[in-house]
Structure formats: structure tokens, C-alpha cells
Design a protein around this motif. Structure first.
Motif, PDB file in Angstrom:
ATOM      1  N   MET A 108       0.668  -0.688   0.070  1.00  0.00           N
ATOM      2  CA  MET A 108       0.629   0.043   0.072  1.00  0.00           C
ATOM      3  C   MET A 108       1.253   1.290   0.131  1.00  0.00           C
ATOM      4  O   MET A 108       0.654   2.066  -0.066  1.00  0.00           O
ATOM      5  N   ILE A 109       2.174   0.828   0.249  1.00  0.00           N
ATOM      6  CA  ILE A 109       3.120   2.214   0.206  1.00  0.00           C
ATOM      7  C   ILE A 109       4.198   1.779  -0.410  1.00  0.00           C
ATOM      8  O   ILE A 109       4.451   1.047  -0.544  1.00  0.00           O
ATOM      9  N   ALA A 110       4.800   2.751  -1.079  1.00  0.00           N
ATOM     10  CA  ALA A 110       6.192   2.936  -0.987  1.00  0.00           C
ATOM     11  C   ALA A 110       7.195   4.489  -0.754  1.00  0.00           C
ATOM     12  O   ALA A 110       6.962   5.383  -0.567  1.00  0.00           O
ATOM     13  N   TYR A 111       8.497   3.709  -0.485  1.00  0.00           N
ATOM     14  CA  TYR A 111       9.793   4.609  -0.108  1.00  0.00           C
ATOM     15  C   TYR A 111      10.757   4.603  -1.188  1.00  0.00           C
ATOM     16  O   TYR A 111      11.068   4.106  -1.734  1.00  0.00           O
ATOM     17  N   TRP A 112      11.447   6.726  -1.337  1.00  0.00           N
ATOM     18  CA  TRP A 112      12.178   6.853  -2.151  1.00  0.00           C
ATOM     19  C   TRP A 112      13.498   6.961  -0.906  1.00  0.00           C
ATOM     20  O   TRP A 112      13.001   7.694  -0.504  1.00  0.00           O
ATOM     21  N   GLY A 113      14.658   6.519  -1.788  1.00  0.00           N
ATOM     22  CA  GLY A 113      15.536   7.340  -0.834  1.00  0.00           C
ATOM     23  C   GLY A 113      16.056   8.558  -2.289  1.00  0.00           C
ATOM     24  O   GLY A 113      14.605   8.903  -2.808  1.00  0.00           O
ATOM     25  N   GLN A 114      17.604   9.318  -1.594  1.00  0.00           N
ATOM     26  CA  GLN A 114      17.872  10.847  -2.046  1.00  0.00           C
ATOM     27  C   GLN A 114      18.605  10.368  -3.287  1.00  0.00           C
ATOM     28  O   GLN A 114      18.146  11.463  -4.093  1.00  0.00           O
ATOM     29  N   GLY A 115      18.909   9.231  -3.527  1.00  0.00           N
ATOM     30  CA  GLY A 115      19.594   9.405  -4.891  1.00  0.00           C
ATOM     31  C   GLY A 115      21.079   9.401  -4.837  1.00  0.00           C
ATOM     32  O   GLY A 115      21.581   9.791  -4.280  1.00  0.00           O
ATOM     33  N   THR A 116      21.994   8.834  -5.415  1.00  0.00           N
ATOM     34  CA  THR A 116      22.816   8.961  -5.369  1.00  0.00           C
ATOM     35  C   THR A 116      23.248   9.112  -6.995  1.00  0.00           C
ATOM     36  O   THR A 116      22.988   8.395  -8.430  1.00  0.00           O
ATOM     37  N   GLN A 117      24.320   9.749  -7.768  1.00  0.00           N
ATOM     38  CA  GLN A 117      24.799  10.075  -8.490  1.00  0.00           C
ATOM     39  C   GLN A 117      25.827   9.600  -9.260  1.00  0.00           C
ATOM     40  O   GLN A 117      27.329   9.049  -8.742  1.00  0.00           O
ATOM     41  N   VAL A 118      25.205   8.793 -10.155  1.00  0.00           N
ATOM     42  CA  VAL A 118      26.353   8.163 -11.573  1.00  0.00           C
ATOM     43  C   VAL A 118      26.922   8.518 -12.413  1.00  0.00           C
ATOM     44  O   VAL A 118      26.011   8.534 -13.321  1.00  0.00           O
ATOM     45  N   THR A 119      28.737   8.881 -12.776  1.00  0.00           N
ATOM     46  CA  THR A 119      28.823   9.488 -14.244  1.00  0.00           C
ATOM     47  C   THR A 119      29.804   8.413 -14.359  1.00  0.00           C
ATOM     48  O   THR A 119      31.076   7.974 -14.067  1.00  0.00           O
ATOM     49  N   VAL A 120      29.585   8.129 -15.509  1.00  0.00           N
ATOM     50  CA  VAL A 120      30.472   6.925 -16.566  1.00  0.00           C
ATOM     51  C   VAL A 120      30.471   8.127 -17.778  1.00  0.00           C
ATOM     52  O   VAL A 120      30.124   8.281 -18.420  1.00  0.00           O
ATOM     53  N   SER A 121      31.990   8.493 -17.552  1.00  0.00           N
ATOM     54  CA  SER A 121      33.042   9.379 -18.857  1.00  0.00           C
ATOM     55  C   SER A 121      34.492   8.952 -18.175  1.00  0.00           C
ATOM     56  O   SER A 121      35.723   8.926 -16.871  1.00  0.00           O
ATOM     57  N   SER A 122      34.821   9.352 -19.517  1.00  0.00           N
ATOM     58  CA  SER A 122      36.602   9.088 -19.540  1.00  0.00           C
ATOM     59  C   SER A 122      37.291  10.505 -19.330  1.00  0.00           C
ATOM     60  O   SER A 122      38.295  10.812 -19.540  1.00  0.00           O
TER      61      SER A 122
END
Length: 115
Positions: free
Chosen positions: A101-115
Motif C-alpha cells: 500500500m505504500i512506497a518509499y524512495w531514497g534521495q538518490g546517488t549520482q553515477v557518471t560514466v565518462s573518460s
């Protein structure tokens, strides 16, 4: 109060690996389905991994074979192991616990894939 906290994001070169972690307080992960979702800049949020209450896992074709979701019941943690990362994997990654009946989310974490 329920809180999901993601960690482990960062900058990685193409072909590299990262492991994201999601720590929960206020809920027991084992009683929820837990998704990892991501949102790239200018795009919608998409699910990239799911671990169900029974421990089974699901992945979309874009990440299957490269991403692995797991959980540590004793530590109440969920992880996302990512290998062979591509620039297209760059996004903010979120942990999402879904109950009946409910869902929770975190605040997120950034992933950057770059050379």
C-alpha cells in the motif's frame, strides 16, 4: 520515520564498475520489493533492477548481465553491483521500496560514466 539512503555513486570510466548501497531505517527490506531506478538528465525514471520479497530478481534488457541486485537481510541493506558501465548508464540512481500500500524512495546517488 522511514528513510532510505543510497551511497556508492561517483565518477567511473567506461568499462568500469561500481557498487551502490541502500540502507533502510524504519522498514525491513525483506518485507518489501526493492527496486533500483535511475533518471538521466532530461529523461524519465526507469527501473534497472528489482529484488522481490522472495529474493528473485528482475532486470530490463538494457542492463541484464551487467547489473546485479542483492540484499543482506541481517544488515537490512540492498546493493546494486554494476559492471561494464557505459556512458549511457550515467544517471541519478534511486532505491525504492514497494509495499502493498505504500512506497518509499531514497534521495538518490549520482553515477557518471565518462573518460
Amino acid at each position: 520515520q522511514v528513510q532510505l539512503v543510497e551511497s556508492g555513486g561517483g565518477l567511473v570510466q567506461p568499462g568500469g564498475s561500481l557498487r551502490l548501497s541502500c540502507a533502510a531505517s524504519g522498514i525491513i527490506f525483506e518485507t518489501y520489493s526493492v527496486n533500483w531506478a535511475r533518471q538521466a538528465q532530461g529523461k524519465g525514471r526507469e527501473m534497472v533492477a528489482r529484488i522481490n520479497r522472495d529474493g528473485t530478481t528482475e532486470y530490463p534488457s538494457a542492463v541484464k548481465g551487467r547489473f546485479t541486485v542483492s540484499r543482506d537481510i541481517a544488515k537490512n541493506m540492498v546493493y546494486l553491483q554494476m559492471v561494464s558501465l557505459e556512458p549511457e548508464d550515467s544517471a541519478v540512481y534511486y532505491c525504492n521500496a514497494v509495499g502493498s500500500m505504500i512506497a518509499y524512495w531514497g534521495q538518490g546517488t549520482q553515477v557518471t560514466v565518462s573518460s
